[in-house]
Scaffold this motif. Sequence first.
Motif, mmCIF file in Angstrom:
data_model
loop_
_atom_site.group_PDB
_atom_site.id
_atom_site.type_symbol
_atom_site.label_atom_id
_atom_site.label_comp_id
_atom_site.label_asym_id
_atom_site.label_seq_id
_atom_site.Cartn_x
_atom_site.Cartn_y
_atom_site.Cartn_z
ATOM 1 N N ALA A 140 -2.978 -15.784 14.029
ATOM 2 C CA ALA A 140 -4.246 -15.050 13.911
ATOM 3 C C ALA A 140 -4.528 -14.741 12.436
ATOM 4 O O ALA A 140 -5.648 -14.907 11.952
ATOM 5 N N MET A 179 -4.384 -27.463 21.772
ATOM 6 C CA MET A 179 -3.627 -26.600 20.860
ATOM 7 C C MET A 179 -2.264 -26.196 21.419
ATOM 8 O O MET A 179 -1.376 -25.841 20.658
ATOM 9 N N ASN A 191 4.456 -15.221 16.651
ATOM 10 C CA ASN A 191 3.744 -16.468 16.417
ATOM 11 C C ASN A 191 2.238 -16.284 16.586
ATOM 12 O O ASN A 191 1.442 -16.758 15.770
ATOM 13 N N SER A 197 3.265 -24.376 21.630
ATOM 14 C CA SER A 197 3.913 -25.036 22.775
ATOM 15 C C SER A 197 5.212 -24.311 23.120
ATOM 16 O O SER A 197 5.539 -24.134 24.293
ATOM 17 N N GLY A 253 -11.832 -19.596 14.587
ATOM 18 C CA GLY A 253 -12.033 -20.063 15.957
ATOM 19 C C GLY A 253 -11.502 -21.469 16.172
ATOM 20 O O GLY A 253 -10.925 -22.080 15.268
ATOM 21 N N GLY A 297 1.513 -27.299 8.993
ATOM 22 C CA GLY A 297 1.802 -26.937 10.382
ATOM 23 C C GLY A 297 2.697 -27.967 11.040
ATOM 24 O O GLY A 297 2.735 -29.132 10.653
ATOM 25 N N GLY A 328 4.513 -24.140 17.479
ATOM 26 C CA GLY A 328 4.520 -22.708 17.795
ATOM 27 C C GLY A 328 3.965 -22.404 19.180
ATOM 28 O O GLY A 328 4.639 -21.816 20.021
ATOM 29 N N PHE A 383 0.522 -30.579 17.962
ATOM 30 C CA PHE A 383 -0.898 -30.456 17.633
ATOM 31 C C PHE A 383 -1.059 -29.353 16.594
ATOM 32 O O PHE A 383 -0.708 -28.203 16.827
ATOM 33 N N THR A 384 -1.554 -29.742 15.434
ATOM 34 C CA THR A 384 -1.789 -28.753 14.386
ATOM 35 C C THR A 384 -2.995 -29.165 13.575
ATOM 36 O O THR A 384 -3.285 -30.356 13.459
ATOM 37 N N THR A 385 -3.717 -28.177 13.031
ATOM 38 C CA THR A 385 -4.806 -28.520 12.127
ATOM 39 C C THR A 385 -4.453 -28.044 10.720
ATOM 40 O O THR A 385 -5.297 -28.024 9.850
ATOM 41 N N LYS A 386 -3.169 -27.641 10.540
ATOM 42 C CA LYS A 386 -2.770 -27.099 9.230
ATOM 43 C C LYS A 386 -1.977 -28.122 8.440
ATOM 44 O O LYS A 386 -1.245 -28.921 9.029
ATOM 45 N N ASP A 436 -8.578 -12.341 17.292
ATOM 46 C CA ASP A 436 -8.859 -12.314 15.853
ATOM 47 C C ASP A 436 -10.327 -12.620 15.626
ATOM 48 O O ASP A 436 -11.022 -13.042 16.554
HETATM 49 P P1 ADP Z 1 0.902 -24.614 13.794
HETATM 50 O O1 ADP Z 1 0.630 -23.165 13.490
HETATM 51 O O2 ADP Z 1 2.146 -25.139 13.172
HETATM 52 O O3 ADP Z 1 -0.279 -25.515 13.538
HETATM 53 P P2 ADP Z 1 0.745 -23.844 16.591
HETATM 54 O O4 ADP Z 1 1.241 -24.565 17.812
HETATM 55 O O5 ADP Z 1 1.154 -22.427 16.461
HETATM 56 O O6 ADP Z 1 1.213 -24.707 15.370
HETATM 57 O O7 ADP Z 1 -0.834 -23.925 16.581
HETATM 58 C C1 ADP Z 1 -1.469 -25.154 16.863
HETATM 59 C C2 ADP Z 1 -2.897 -25.155 16.380
HETATM 60 O O8 ADP Z 1 -3.685 -24.284 17.175
HETATM 61 C C3 ADP Z 1 -3.115 -24.678 14.964
HETATM 62 O O9 ADP Z 1 -2.894 -25.685 14.007
HETATM 63 C C4 ADP Z 1 -4.583 -24.249 15.000
HETATM 64 O O10 ADP Z 1 -5.439 -25.363 14.893
HETATM 65 C C5 ADP Z 1 -4.735 -23.736 16.405
HETATM 66 N N1 ADP Z 1 -4.620 -22.263 16.443
HETATM 67 C C6 ADP Z 1 -3.557 -21.523 16.798
HETATM 68 N N2 ADP Z 1 -3.829 -20.201 16.727
HETATM 69 C C7 ADP Z 1 -5.120 -20.096 16.334
HETATM 70 C C8 ADP Z 1 -6.020 -18.994 16.078
HETATM 71 N N3 ADP Z 1 -5.650 -17.723 16.218
HETATM 72 N N4 ADP Z 1 -7.296 -19.304 15.686
HETATM 73 C C9 ADP Z 1 -7.698 -20.591 15.526
HETATM 74 N N5 ADP Z 1 -6.898 -21.663 15.739
HETATM 75 C C10 ADP Z 1 -5.628 -21.426 16.143
#
Ligand code: ADP
Length: 426
Positions: A330, A375, A325, A392, A366, A386, A390, A380-383, A362
């Motif tokens: 990354a 995060m 994950n 959590s 950022g 998403g 993951g 919580f996701t910014t995708k 990575d």
């Molecule tokens: P998802 O990948 O489904 O969004 P995750 O819990 O794995 O869920 O990640 C949550 C959020 O944390 C991501 O949406 C992203 O905003 C941030 N994040 C995670 N890993 C990174 C990373 N390597 N660089 C920047 N942001 C990250």
Amino acid sequence: MLFQIGNEQEALQSICKILTEDDEFRLAWIGYCEDDRDRTIRPVAKAGDSYVLERLWNSRGKTETGEGLAGFAVGTGKPHWINDISTDPRAFGWGAAAMDAGYASCIALPLIAHNQQRGLIDLRGTLNLYSAEREFFDDTTVKHYMDLASCLTQAVVALRDDLANDLTSGVKSLRASEERRRAEDALQTARAELARASRLTMMGQIAASIAHEINQPLAAIAANGSAALRWLAKQTPDLEEARVAISSVVAEGHRAGQIIESVRAMFKQAPQAKMLLDVNELVREVLTLTRSEIQRHRVVVQTELMDGIPKALADRIQLQQVMLNLILNALEAMDAVTDRPRVLSIKSAIHDSKGVQIMVGDTGIGIEPQNMRRMFDSFFTTKHHGMGMGLSICRSIIETHGGSLSASSSDPHGTVFQMILPTSVE
Ligand code: ADP
């Protein structure tokens, strides 16, 4: 976060909110059928770009009486979805307003419950979701959101039973609290469903990578096998060359077997089985599995694995999932980077007398300081696609190992995750 349900409205609102948080859907609304002649569907909860709902609503007009998607869903008891609002004839009349709002796909899911004892319909409504992406829905996502809708239906029915009991008996009986618990359980199940879907997406992503990984030894086996045949078919068969080619066939066959073995281990649903684990070996295994994914993202890997590092006491498969994950996150974080090298760096080191650490860094986009804490929160996701589950899940895995998982910004760009694991106590 645990669901705490005060009443029906709160439950509906909380589901809409979760579904629109961080852009999973642009709009989510729940409508109930009224008992009028036209069976009008009225929104009772909504979240997201809800001002657009008013526009949709007005431009839809009478279509809600059975012709619109929501109407179809209630009428047939089945989900109805559109994967391209701009071309689908079913969006006639309201598609323009939806496209203005940036919606490309949508789905209406029935929320229907029959009361067996009274022979009545307890609930008649729909959950409606709008995404900015075209082709958002396929069999898997539709099934997932149908499961969510049926959990929601059960939760609403349980809450109503609860209320009816209160009214008739006038006493807040034990049963009422059991019903409430039932409702909370149902929503809890909905949450677990979301988590499961997130893991499925993750597995789907690497399935392609694994297929690619296995194809390589297979191609080598075919090529070396043909070469061996050619050496043997010569007028004077060249046994030495044939032997070399056949040795490669055997080696590549073993390699394919190893890949399959590590995939099998990774997906096996085993209860936590802690063992003394060489974290460097774990890092190498996960890097092998993700090699083609790493190449696809045009990322360079740098490892600094400490020789002779003490072994960690951990469940190998669960730790593979965490590493996987972190690596996939990354890679995604570096997708937008074009002006500097995309570097995935993995280090292992001694943390203190009782622990080892693994760092996954990575050079990606950022994390905003205000998101640094959030995060690790569920959802919580910014995708766009998403699920926000993951990290959590990763953190809870590491914490059940007695370790910790944290993140910080790295200088000048990107993010670094630090995982600390206890070593064996001897
Ligand atoms: P998802 O990948 O489904 O969004 P995750 O819990 O794995 O869920 O990640 C949550 C959020 O944390 C991501 O949406 C992203 O905003 C941030 N994040 C995670 N890993 C990174 C990373 N390597 N660089 C920047 N942001 C990250």
